[in-house]
Structure formats: structure tokens, C-alpha cells
Design an enzyme around this catalytic site. Structure first.
Site, PDB file in Angstrom:
ATOM      1  N   GLU A 163       0.713  -1.410  -0.215  1.00  0.00           N
ATOM      2  CA  GLU A 163      -0.350  -0.057  -0.241  1.00  0.00           C
ATOM      3  C   GLU A 163       1.266   1.194   0.069  1.00  0.00           C
ATOM      4  OE1 GLU A 163      -3.951  -1.766   2.083  1.00  0.00           O
ATOM      5  OE2 GLU A 163      -1.996  -0.963   3.896  1.00  0.00           O
TER       6      GLU A 163
HETATM    7  C1  TNX Z   1      -4.159  -4.378   5.020  1.00  0.00           C
HETATM    8  S1  TNX Z   1      -3.237  -6.424   3.963  1.00  0.00           S
HETATM    9  C2  TNX Z   1      -3.177  -3.752   5.109  1.00  0.00           C
HETATM   10  C3  TNX Z   1      -2.891  -4.205   6.628  1.00  0.00           C
HETATM   11  C4  TNX Z   1      -4.123  -3.294   7.352  1.00  0.00           C
HETATM   12  C5  TNX Z   1      -4.587  -4.529   7.551  1.00  0.00           C
HETATM   13  C6  TNX Z   1      -5.845  -5.359   8.222  1.00  0.00           C
HETATM   14  C7  TNX Z   1      -1.598  -5.319   3.962  1.00  0.00           C
HETATM   15  C8  TNX Z   1       0.263  -5.561   3.230  1.00  0.00           C
HETATM   16  N1  TNX Z   1      -1.729  -4.384   4.274  1.00  0.00           N
HETATM   17  O1  TNX Z   1      -1.902  -3.101   6.583  1.00  0.00           O
HETATM   18  O2  TNX Z   1      -3.916  -3.897   8.967  1.00  0.00           O
HETATM   19  O3  TNX Z   1      -5.198  -4.340   5.642  1.00  0.00           O
HETATM   20  O4  TNX Z   1      -6.802  -6.049   7.502  1.00  0.00           O
END
Ligand code: TNX
Length: 472
Positions: free
Chosen positions: A296
Site C-alpha cells: 500500500e
Molecule cells: C491491509 S494487508 C493491510 C494492513 C492492514 C490490514 C487490515 C496489508 C499488506 N496491508 O496494513 O492492517 O489490511 O486487515
């Protein structure tokens, strides 16, 4: 094994109306089980050459003594086809034997034996066992809420009891930096001072982290530390404003899902910071992997992201480690030995495979232990849907290095909360990661899971009593 079959009547797993036998209730289900008749009382644990430490451990978890009275005999050697983690367990009238080519196998044989003991007795029979996947993991997010050394050690013990062998620690994120880095004291004193919701934070000293690593290592669990970058860095930017492109330190972040943040990928000083952090974490970590996050990174431009990840990958290689990254890193050119952790985008999974990277399966809609069980679950999130105990179990990881179940902690303030979300789903992931896929069925698994209820209760685990499971 063959001789045994001649002597004892062979009873198959699904024998109808058969008497209760813990050999039928094992999780993860072993490769091969033969049931005999009757049971035997446990004596002392007797250490074969090279197994003194394992004997001490076995005695402590089984409530026995290390001695010489024929009882539980641990021996290295035997059938080399059992591999580095496999074992053979044989229970006869005379003794219990655990034989394995390597110490890890003895350790897993001890875990199997723990599940077989009931009122000081073990059912007569045999087990031959080895895992399907090399990577059998769980991830704990200690950044959104912090969990101390004792909690993590308890988590390791529970993982190891179900033959999991990788603990991925998500050590840094927007809301908290949880590992002390020499020369960068504000990362923890400031960046580690709070958590989601604004509560008390916390962090591991390097000695704390070493203790966790050693505790895990003694249980054949390899710690995979994650320093998330170039996004999810709010706590670092707030501690050292120079890490952001505008040079301004943002306030501490305590929201559940804050706006995206980024390290400044175009400043040389950013790479000096990253190299220093990774060098220190690598020095504390005997395992071969460093997880650099990479997820992200919406606040990082595409070309900058690729340059950043590739440069960090070179730093990781220079430290003699393999890079692990969330699936987004598959957009960049991966080095041989780099590992991609799949969480939701199938095109990135394909990109990882095209590059020949090893894949860890953590699909959010199946393997995220922070997803609510159903609409009535008070803790957790639901962006990837609800994940019942059955949903968590009924999928196949396919061709991969293995499986890892992440537990993100935005909504989890106490360790009892952690246990409630992880258990009993973690047992299902352990089985997906260890047991052969052939013949797998929820109808059969739910009965074995039910039989684990009293064991989890005896360990004091705050597990979710799912109505899908016929708990005794
Ligand atoms: C997505 S999965 C994220 C996390 C959050 C999570 C909550 C991922 C690589 N990044 O930063 O904590 O969703 O479910």
C-alpha cells in the site's frame, strides 16, 4: 510399520462408532496413522544421543522427568525420507519412541505426543509424519497495538504446539515503531509511545527482541522481522521529519486507517536510514529473511517505488538475507531468493510466479485472522468479508512455499483479543500448511477441532466457541 500392520488390527480413521481415540483427533492430521489396541502409561523421558535439550523440553510439557525408566525414548536417525521436519512415533506396550532424522522432527513428534496424552496414558499405535509446506506461519501486528515479550512467547508456544514454524513480526507501522534502533532513539521514545486509539504504546529493546528470537528458535520457529516501507511509516516520519520529502514531522498517528505516508525515496539520507535499520535488525535475526513490507505505497510514485524496492533489495542481499515483501513488490525486478507474500491481488501473484519468486499464501479473504468470524463478532474488521472457522479451513494454498495467517491488530487491545481472533482458526491454517490435501473435509475436521477444545481450554486460550463446531 509393516510388521505392525501384521500384528495389530488395522483400524481406519473414519471407522464408524469407533471408541474415542486421540490418535484420530490430531491437528494437524498426520501423513499416516495406525491405531492399535489399548493404551500405555508414560514413564520417564529418555534422551538418545544429541537430544538432551529436547528431552528436557518434552519432560516439561508432558509433566514427566528425564530419566532412564523405559518411557518416552527420543532418538535421532531412522528413516531419512522423513526429511528435516518429519518424525515417526511408535507407541507399544513397552515404550513410546520418537525417531526423526533431525531435531525439528523430534520436536514435532513431541507435539503429537502432547495431543495423545490423556490422564497419563497414550493410545497404542503408530504415526509417520512430515509437512506439506516448508513455510507454516503466523503474523502478529505489534505495531497497531503493542504486545510484550511474554505475550509473544505465549503465541510462539501455541504456534509450535500445532507445528507452525515462522513467526512474522510486523514491527513498524503508521501508529507505532516497536523495535529500538541504536542511533535513532526517537523511533521508539516518540514513535513507539502510542497505538491505535491513542492508548499506551511500547517497544522491544534489542535485548527483548533477542529474547523472543531465542525463545522461538528453541521451538523451531524462525522469526521474520518486518520493517514496513516505503509506506506505513507515519511513526518514523513523526520521529524524524527529515525522512519525509518536505522535511516536516507529522503528528503521531493514532487513527485506525490513516492517510498514506511515504519515506522520501529520492533523498540519499533515506537510504542511509534504511541501511542502518536493516543492518541492526539483520544482526539480531539469525533467520535468513528480512521482510520490508512494501504494501500500500499509494503515497509513493510508481517509478520511485520500483527504484526504492530494488535498492532496498540490494541492501538486504548485502546483509546476506533474502527479501520478503507483500505482493506489491512483484511490480519490481526481484532478485533470486526473494519471497512474495500474496494478500489480495491475483495479477501480482502471477507477476511473482513469472519472476520465479517463492510465494507465501496469505489471501485476505481466507487467511486474515483479523477478519470477523461473522456479523456478530465485536472485534476485527470485515473489508475482506467474514471468515468463519470453516471458511478459514476450506481452501487450498496450491503450489507455494507455504501458508501464513496474518493477525492485524488495529482493533485488538489485549492479548485475550488476539487469542479470540487467532483461535481456533489458527489450527485450520496449521493443518493446511502441514497435512496432505487428499481426503480433506470440513465434516471430518470439525470433529477433530471439537476434540481440541478442552486442550485449548486447559492451556487457558481465549478461543472463539464457534457454533459451527460441536464442542464437547
Ligand atoms: C491491509 S494487508 C493491510 C494492513 C492492514 C490490514 C487490515 C496489508 C499488506 N496491508 O496494513 O492492517 O489490511 O486487515
Amino acid at each position: 510399520m509393516r510388521r505392525w500392520a501384521l500384528v495389530a488390527a488395522l483400524v481406519v480413521f473414519a471407522a464408524p462408532a469407533a471408541a474415542a481415540n486421540p490418535l484420530r483427533d490430531l491437528i494437524p492430521k498426520p501423513l499416516e496413522v495406525r491405531l492399535g489396541h489399548g493404551s500405555v502409561a508414560l514413564g520417564d523421558v529418555v534422551a538418545g544421543p544429541g537430544t538432551a535439550g529436547l528431552a528436557k523440553y518434552a519432560a516439561s510439557v508432558l509433566g514427566l522427568h528425564v530419566g532412564t525408566t523405559p518411557g518416552v525414548l527420543l532418538s535421532l536417525g531412522g528413516d531419512s525420507s522423513l526429511g528435516s521436519e518429519g518424525y515417526a512415533l511408535s507407541v507399544t506396550r513397552a515404550r513410546v519412541g520418537i525417531t526423526a532424522p533431525r531435531p525439528a522432527g523430534i520436536f514435532y513428534g513431541i507435539q503429537t505426543l502432547r495431543q495423545l496424552v490423556s490422564a497419563g496414558r497414550v493410545p497404542i499405535g503408530e504415526v509417520r509424519d512430515r509437512p506439506r509446506y516448508a513455510w507454516r506461519g503466523a503474523m502478529l501486528d505489534v505495531a497497531r497495538h503493542f504486545f510484550g515479550v511474554r505475550d509473544v512467547e505465549r503465541f510462539v508456544d501455541l504456534m509450535a504446539a500445532y507445528k507452525l514454524n515462522r513467526l512474522h513480526l510486523h514491527l513498524t507501522d503508521d501508529q507505532g515503531w516497536r523495535i529500538a534502533i541504536a542511533g535513532w532513539p526517537r523511533l521508539t521514545s516518540h514513535g513507539g509511545s502510542t497505538a491505535v486509539g491513542g492508548g499506551r504504546g511500547g517497544w522491544y529493546t534489542q535485548a527483548d527482541y533477542r529474547r523472543i528470537v531465542a525463545y522461538a528458535q528453541a521451538r523451531f520457529v524462525t522469526v521474520v522481522p518486518e520493517i514496513d516501507m516505503p509506506g506505513h511509516v507515519g511513526s518514523a516520519l513523526s520521529s524524524y521529519g527529515g525522512l519525509s520529502c518536505d522535511g516536516v514531522a507529522p503528528p503521531l498517528e493514532t487513527r485506525l486507517s490513516p492517510a498514506f505516508s511515504s519515506l522520501c525515496t529520492t533523498k540519499a539520507s533515506t537510504y542511509a536510514f534504511v541501511a542502518d535499520v536493516l543492518r541492526q535488525v539483520a544482526a539480531l535475526t539469525p533467520g535468513p529473511w528480512l521482510h520490508i513490507g512494501g504494501d500500500e505505497a499509494q503515497a509513493t510514485k510508481g517509478a520511485d517505488y520500483a527504484r526504492f524496492v530494488e535498492r532496498v533489495q540490494a541492501i538486504v542481499s548485502g546483509l546476506g538475507k533474502h527479501l520478503v515483501g507483500w505482493e506489491e513488490v512483484a511490480k519490481t525486478k526481484l532478485a533470486p531468493g526473494s519471497v512474495v507474500q500474496h494478500w489480495h491481488d491475483n495479477s501480482l501473484l502471477s507477476a511473482a510466479r513469472r519472476q520465479g519468486a517463492g510465494v507465501i499464501q496469505s489471501p485476505a479473504d481466507k487467511a486474515y485472522m483479523d477478519m470477523k468470524y461473522d456479523a456478530s463478532t465485536k472485534l476485527g474488521l470485515s473489508w475482506a468479508g467474514y471468515t468463519s472457522v470453516r471458511d478459514a479451513y476450506e481452501w487450498d494454498p496450491g503450489q507455494a512455499l507455504g501458508v501464513e495467517a496474518p493477525l492485524w491488530s488495529e482493533t485488538l487491545r489485549t492479548f485475550a483479543d488476539v487469542e479470540y481472533m487467532a483461535f481456533p482458526r489458527l489450527l485450520g491454517y496449521a493443518e493446511l500448511a502441514w497435512s496432505p490435501a487428499t481426503g480433506r473435509s470440513w465434516r471430518e475436521y470439525r470433529l477433530r477441532l471439537a476434540a481440541q477444545g478442552p486442550r485449548l481450554a486447559a492451556l487457558g486460550v481465549n478461543f472463539y466457541r464457534s457454533p459451527e463446531v460441536p464442542w464437547p
